[in-house]
Design an enzyme around this catalytic site. Sequence first.
Site, short mmCIF file in Angstrom:
data_model
loop_
_atom_site.label_atom_id
_atom_site.label_comp_id
_atom_site.label_asym_id
_atom_site.label_seq_id
_atom_site.Cartn_x
_atom_site.Cartn_y
_atom_site.Cartn_z
N LYS A 94 0.82 -1.22 0.00
CA LYS A 94 0.00 0.00 0.00
C LYS A 94 0.85 1.27 0.00
CE LYS A 94 -3.90 0.03 2.47
NZ LYS A 94 -4.81 -0.26 3.62
N TYR A 148 7.41 -6.01 -1.98
CA TYR A 148 8.25 -4.80 -1.98
C TYR A 148 8.65 -4.45 -3.41
CZ TYR A 148 12.21 -1.78 -0.60
OH TYR A 148 13.10 -0.74 -0.44
#
Length: 316
Positions: A94, A148
């Site tokens: 996010k 990531y």
Amino acid sequence: MTKKTVLITGGAGFLGSHLSDRMITEGYRVIAMDNLITGNIKNIEHLMKLKDFEFYHHDVSKFIHVPGELHYILHFASPASPIDYLRIPIQTLKVGSLGTHNCLGLAKAKGARILVASTSEVYGDPLVHPQNEDYWGNVNPVGPRGVYDEAKRFQEAITMAYHTFHGLETRIVRIFNTYGPRMRLDDGRVLPAFIGQAIRGEDLTVFGDGTQTRSFCYVSDLIEGIYRLLLSDYAYPVNIGNPDEITINQFGEEILKLTGVQQKLIHKPLPKDDPKQRQPDITKARQLLGWEPKINRAEGLKITYEYFKNLLNQSS
Ligand code: UDP
């Protein structure tokens, strides 16, 4: 003359706090924003009393409100160590995606220039060595690092889109392994892990056979490169890191020597998708920014070791 204002997301983190220091020194007004999931208020305690420094406790994955003028945004909010993004994978996705979108929207509304923190992880487990900015990478989207790596790849894509579609002034730095004071001793990365183990009298855990390589950049060099990139007029990604590459075995030996302890290296299983080699090609940074690292590993490790020793002495 009124000072220019810079918003630094992740401002209480390892890099964000060093950037806050630098921007204050350069004469900017700094707003540091952090939700403190992986950041630590102690990293910016010394800045709190300054009239040109403000701290906002906020999660940038939610709408960001900053009153008044804003000239620059440095988007550095994100968990950045493999054990952190395994522990909080959704927040990691996010902040790299929604968080970046919010920062870009804010930059557009304020007419601010934005620099986003990307990473050597966009190259994944690289098949090109050393890695230059034209290499597109080798990333496993559904592996443990995917949360990531893909968030950061999305970040680069949306940042470029705001640049080309909205004409926003954008900068993208691809950061390679960086170390120095204010890293968390428990963040799981190899340097704090090894130094912590050395100090606690434990053997140093090398993952895999230790032949994988990394190239470690001291934090002050990295900050200098980022500052120069921010002030440049170049919108495409730029690698910033130290090309001095070593194996993790060699790195472990260096830490044993530095700390003067009698322990040894022991081997543990290699985590999935752990990149086998990593070295930045910094030709672009040299040419565009006149930048290259100045602090060698012996010097940088000594300063960092002193920092961790003091930290442990204070807490015991
Ligand atoms: N590593 C290790 N022992 C540790 C922590 C990490 O051998 O206690 C290895 C890890 O497998 C990787 C390298 O050190 O090959 C660098 O890991 P780090 O987590 O610092 O960053 P990465 O570059 O992998 O994101």
